[in-house]
Design a protein around this motif. Sequence first.
Motif, PDB file in Angstrom:
ATOM      1  N   TRP A  36       0.847  -1.196   0.000  1.00 51.64           N
ATOM      2  CA  TRP A  36       0.000   0.000   0.000  1.00 51.64           C
ATOM      3  C   TRP A  36       0.882   1.245   0.000  1.00 51.64           C
ATOM      4  CZ3 TRP A  36      -4.771  -0.436   3.786  1.00 51.64           C
ATOM      5  CH2 TRP A  36      -5.518  -1.573   3.446  1.00 51.64           C
ATOM      6  N   VAL A  38       0.747   5.376   0.594  1.00 53.48           N
ATOM      7  CA  VAL A  38      -0.029   6.514   1.083  1.00 53.48           C
ATOM      8  C   VAL A  38       0.619   7.778   0.536  1.00 53.48           C
ATOM      9  CG1 VAL A  38      -0.945   7.747   3.076  1.00 53.48           C
ATOM     10  CG2 VAL A  38      -0.598   5.265   3.192  1.00 53.48           C
ATOM     11  N   LEU A  63      -3.624   5.070  -1.318  1.00 52.81           N
ATOM     12  CA  LEU A  63      -4.401   5.988  -0.488  1.00 52.81           C
ATOM     13  C   LEU A  63      -3.840   7.387  -0.710  1.00 52.81           C
ATOM     14  CD1 LEU A  63      -4.390   3.996   2.888  1.00 52.81           C
ATOM     15  CD2 LEU A  63      -6.108   3.906   1.078  1.00 52.81           C
ATOM     16  N   ALA A  81      -6.611   2.266   7.861  1.00 48.67           N
ATOM     17  CA  ALA A  81      -7.257   1.567   6.749  1.00 48.67           C
ATOM     18  C   ALA A  81      -6.895   0.086   6.747  1.00 48.67           C
ATOM     19  CB  ALA A  81      -6.849   2.219   5.425  1.00 48.67           C
TER      20      ALA A  81
END
Length: 245
Positions: A36, A38, A63, A81
């Motif tokens: 992920w 961000v 994100l 999240a």
Amino acid sequence: MVPASATHLVLIPSYNTGPRVMRTVAEARAAWAPVWVVVDGSTDGTTERLRAAAAADDGLRLLVLPHNQGKGAAVLAGLQAAAEAGFTHALTFDADGQHPAPDIPRFMAASAANPAAMILGVPVFGPEAPALRVGGRRISNAWVAFETSGAVDDSLFGFRVYPIAPLRAVMERTRWMRRFDFDPEAAVRLIWAGVSAVNLPAPVRYVSKSDGGVSHFRYGRDNVWLSWMHLRLMVAWVLKRLRRP
């Protein structure tokens, strides 16, 4: 590509890292899934490239924060999240290419073997590492060694696996730990919260500007910020001692 983990993910906070972030993400994805990213209010045009990469890769999620809030704030948004998605652990991985992607599986395995602990990287510097940066971190390391009774071998290296629940709890109780103070303060406060540390060596590389290296570290400003952080921690440490029966 590697099979996706249901418990451990790689979390990359990114702010204006330029094209280098795409290489970093590709390296991380080659070693682990899911990854992920961000995006912390970046204005360098990399957000759309990351969106396109995520759309083409089920193991990559993006994100996007509306404005720059700092590394710690970006990590916290990712942790929140990730917890909602059922993940229990996150390996923080810098977007600037300093962290060793091939070591991700080794750190994740150490976390799986010690799920209640945080797995802390201890940097092994190459000859290209700036002497000022290597020497300057010794001051922060000395403070953190005092604050944690020697449990943390390196305070600033952000290549770490955290158990998400205790780190979220620590961060949500304070308004600090949102910027450059995140890495050292997270280690100290988690030790105080009863989370043990496993220290593992890992190589660190300083990427040259010609190879796309980007650094937002400002020696004077950020060392003043670190000094303020350690002053806060020392006051908290003294108060904790005074409250003991």
